[in-house]
Design a protein around this motif. Structure first.
Motif, mmCIF file in Angstrom:
data_model
loop_
_atom_site.group_PDB
_atom_site.id
_atom_site.type_symbol
_atom_site.label_atom_id
_atom_site.label_comp_id
_atom_site.label_asym_id
_atom_site.label_seq_id
_atom_site.Cartn_x
_atom_site.Cartn_y
_atom_site.Cartn_z
ATOM 1 N N THR A 148 0.839 -1.186 0.000
ATOM 2 C CA THR A 148 0.000 0.000 0.000
ATOM 3 C C THR A 148 0.876 1.238 0.000
ATOM 4 O O THR A 148 2.020 1.197 0.462
ATOM 5 C CB THR A 148 -0.918 0.040 1.242
ATOM 6 O OG1 THR A 148 -1.660 1.262 1.251
ATOM 7 C CG2 THR A 148 -0.120 -0.069 2.520
ATOM 8 N N THR A 149 0.362 2.345 -0.539
ATOM 9 C CA THR A 149 1.101 3.613 -0.551
ATOM 10 C C THR A 149 0.542 4.594 0.469
ATOM 11 O O THR A 149 0.864 5.781 0.429
ATOM 12 C CB THR A 149 1.046 4.251 -1.946
ATOM 13 O OG1 THR A 149 -0.327 4.515 -2.280
ATOM 14 C CG2 THR A 149 1.671 3.337 -2.988
ATOM 15 N N THR A 150 -0.285 4.118 1.394
ATOM 16 C CA THR A 150 -0.921 5.009 2.364
ATOM 17 C C THR A 150 0.105 5.837 3.127
ATOM 18 O O THR A 150 0.020 7.065 3.204
ATOM 19 C CB THR A 150 -1.772 4.201 3.355
ATOM 20 O OG1 THR A 150 -2.771 3.491 2.639
ATOM 21 C CG2 THR A 150 -2.422 5.117 4.383
ATOM 22 N N TRP A 151 1.117 5.178 3.690
ATOM 23 C CA TRP A 151 2.104 5.885 4.503
ATOM 24 C C TRP A 151 3.105 6.633 3.641
ATOM 25 O O TRP A 151 3.634 7.668 4.062
ATOM 26 C CB TRP A 151 2.801 4.919 5.449
ATOM 27 C CG TRP A 151 1.878 4.457 6.519
ATOM 28 C CD1 TRP A 151 1.238 3.250 6.608
ATOM 29 C CD2 TRP A 151 1.426 5.219 7.649
ATOM 30 N NE1 TRP A 151 0.432 3.218 7.714
ATOM 31 C CE2 TRP A 151 0.524 4.401 8.369
ATOM 32 C CE3 TRP A 151 1.700 6.504 8.102
ATOM 33 C CZ2 TRP A 151 -0.103 4.848 9.529
ATOM 34 C CZ3 TRP A 151 1.083 6.944 9.261
ATOM 35 C CH2 TRP A 151 0.192 6.123 9.966
ATOM 36 N N LEU A 152 3.372 6.170 2.440
ATOM 37 C CA LEU A 152 4.235 6.905 1.517
ATOM 38 C C LEU A 152 3.608 8.239 1.148
ATOM 39 O O LEU A 152 4.289 9.273 1.083
ATOM 40 C CB LEU A 152 4.498 6.083 0.254
ATOM 41 C CG LEU A 152 5.299 6.787 -0.839
ATOM 42 C CD1 LEU A 152 6.684 7.167 -0.341
ATOM 43 C CD2 LEU A 152 5.397 5.910 -2.086
ATOM 44 N N GLU A 153 2.296 8.245 0.920
ATOM 45 C CA GLU A 153 1.609 9.494 0.590
ATOM 46 C C GLU A 153 1.650 10.464 1.765
ATOM 47 O O GLU A 153 1.874 11.670 1.586
ATOM 48 C CB GLU A 153 0.167 9.193 0.170
ATOM 49 C CG GLU A 153 0.078 8.454 -1.163
ATOM 50 C CD GLU A 153 -1.321 7.948 -1.452
ATOM 51 O OE1 GLU A 153 -2.248 8.308 -0.707
ATOM 52 O OE2 GLU A 153 -1.483 7.188 -2.434
ATOM 53 N N ARG A 154 1.432 9.957 2.972
ATOM 54 C CA ARG A 154 1.520 10.833 4.144
ATOM 55 C C ARG A 154 2.933 11.387 4.298
ATOM 56 O O ARG A 154 3.132 12.563 4.615
ATOM 57 C CB ARG A 154 1.124 10.063 5.404
ATOM 58 C CG ARG A 154 -0.372 9.799 5.520
ATOM 59 C CD ARG A 154 -0.689 9.224 6.905
ATOM 60 N NE ARG A 154 -2.117 9.051 7.069
ATOM 61 C CZ ARG A 154 -2.778 7.943 6.758
ATOM 62 N NH1 ARG A 154 -2.119 6.911 6.277
ATOM 63 N NH2 ARG A 154 -4.087 7.861 6.931
ATOM 64 N N GLN A 155 3.925 10.520 4.123
ATOM 65 C CA GLN A 155 5.311 10.957 4.248
ATOM 66 C C GLN A 155 5.644 12.016 3.206
ATOM 67 O O GLN A 155 6.267 13.037 3.519
ATOM 68 C CB GLN A 155 6.255 9.755 4.080
ATOM 69 C CG GLN A 155 7.733 10.128 4.112
ATOM 70 C CD GLN A 155 8.623 9.014 3.597
ATOM 71 O OE1 GLN A 155 8.144 8.041 3.011
ATOM 72 N NE2 GLN A 155 9.924 9.146 3.807
ATOM 73 N N THR A 156 5.244 11.801 1.959
ATOM 74 C CA THR A 156 5.574 12.731 0.877
ATOM 75 C C THR A 156 4.925 14.093 1.089
ATOM 76 O O THR A 156 5.556 15.137 0.892
ATOM 77 C CB THR A 156 5.131 12.146 -0.469
ATOM 78 O OG1 THR A 156 5.708 10.840 -0.640
ATOM 79 C CG2 THR A 156 5.570 13.027 -1.623
#
Length: 330
Positions: free
Chosen positions: A117-125
């Motif tokens: 999932t990219t959920t946490w990548l999106e939050r990080q970015t």
């Protein structure tokens, strides 16, 4: 008419079916084992799993099977070989494979599994790209290092860096007095590795293991190791950010305790691995990253079977994927 007899499965086919992991069998990153350090072995895949072959004059060739589905990170030292099939199995099981230098001192490269999932990548970015949010997370990281009761709101980064330098220096001096080793100065020089004192050798070795574990946790969450909030300009910037939260508690005291060791690198890795069982570091890393990126919400890792690729929408944010949206058109 009698139906023809069903052909029994071959032994190799039955083994593969029995040992093939399902989604329900895979542990969460927080529940995984920490890391495995492999030294001068050949790693390959056979019908029952990934194994490491160890060859010695005294015992000949021994085979050890690796718990791939429960491993977060594998550190490979020079002299270790691995096949493409074994690497594929590690990737399918969510295991980060890191190529380390002699003694586990440096991280040369890493092979990371595909993120579910990219959920946490999106939050990080989003947080990294916004200077206000990035500063708030950097301040929160320093606050975690300083301990409870230290407020960093409104403190600029220049002052925070100075406070951090004083904290680490005082920690070195305290441990040096405790172990009666005189004045200590942190030094890391790969070009003259063998001439360094046992404390520096042990600290570099233990820190590299810590970087591997943090790297595995970051990538398992789907975050980018390159987008750091305190560190910048390196593919492991976030790894250094998160690892710095634990050094004063884990790797620095361990290194000073090995000041008289004849083999501080190996002892640091073994002792660090034993301490990880006590401190349960992986769950802490996962929780800390989530709290730093989204301090107001507690998240559970979603069930991989329920995850589908969403479609981005500028108004709704995301709309369900795996759906034919043509039927919704007038």
């Amino acid at each position: 008419m009698t139906a023809p007899a069903r052909k029994p499965p071959t032994t190799s086919t039955a083994r593969r079916k029995l040992t093939s992991p399902t989604v329900a069998m895979l542990p969460r990153i927080a529940d995984s084992l920490s890391f495995l350090y492999l030294d001068i072995v050949r790693i390959h895949q056979d019908d029952t799993g990934v194994c490491a072959e160890v060859t010695s004059e005294q015992r000949g060739t021994e085979t050890v099977y690796l718990p791939t589905a429960a491993l977060s990170c594998v550190l490979l030292r020079p002299g270790t070989s691995i096949t493409a099939r074994a690497l594929t199995t590690f990737a399918r099981n969510g295991t980060t494979v890191i190529t380390a230098g002699s003694g586990g001192v440096r991280c040369y490269s890493s092979a990371v599994p595909e993120s579910l999932t990219t959920t946490w990548l999106e939050r990080q970015t989003r947080a990294w790209a916004n200077d206000t949010h990035r500063l708030a997370i950097a301040q929160a990281m320093y606050e975690k290092r300083f301990g409870l009761g230290t407020a960093t709101d409104g403190t600029n980064l220049d002052k925070l860096r100075g406070m951090e330098g004083q904290r680490v220096k005082a920690h070195y001096q305290l441990l040096a007095r405790q172990y009666k080793i005189g004045r200590f100065r942190r030094a890391y020089d790969p070009a003259s590795w063998d001439t360094q004192d046992p404390v520096n050798l042990a600290l570099s070795s233990a820190n590299t293991c810590l970087y591997g574990i943090v790297h595995a946790a970051i990538t398992a969450l789907g975050c980018s190791p390159a987008l750091g909030f305190v560190h910048s300009g390196n593919q492991q910037a976030l790894v250094y950010d998160i690892a710095d939260l634990y050094k004063a508690e884990l790797t620095i005291p361990l290194a000073f305790s090995l000041h008289a060791s004849s083999n501080p690198e190996a002892e640091a890795r073994r002792s660090f691995r034993n301490e990880l069982r006590l401190f349960r570091l992986l769950p802490r890393i996962v929780t800390d990253i989530q709290q730093l990126l989204d301090p107001n919400t507690t998240y559970e890792t979603p069930d991989p079977e329920e995850q589908l690729v969403d479609l981005w929408d500028p108004i709704a944010g995301a709309v369900p994927g795996g759906t034919n949206h043509g039927r919704d058109m007038p």
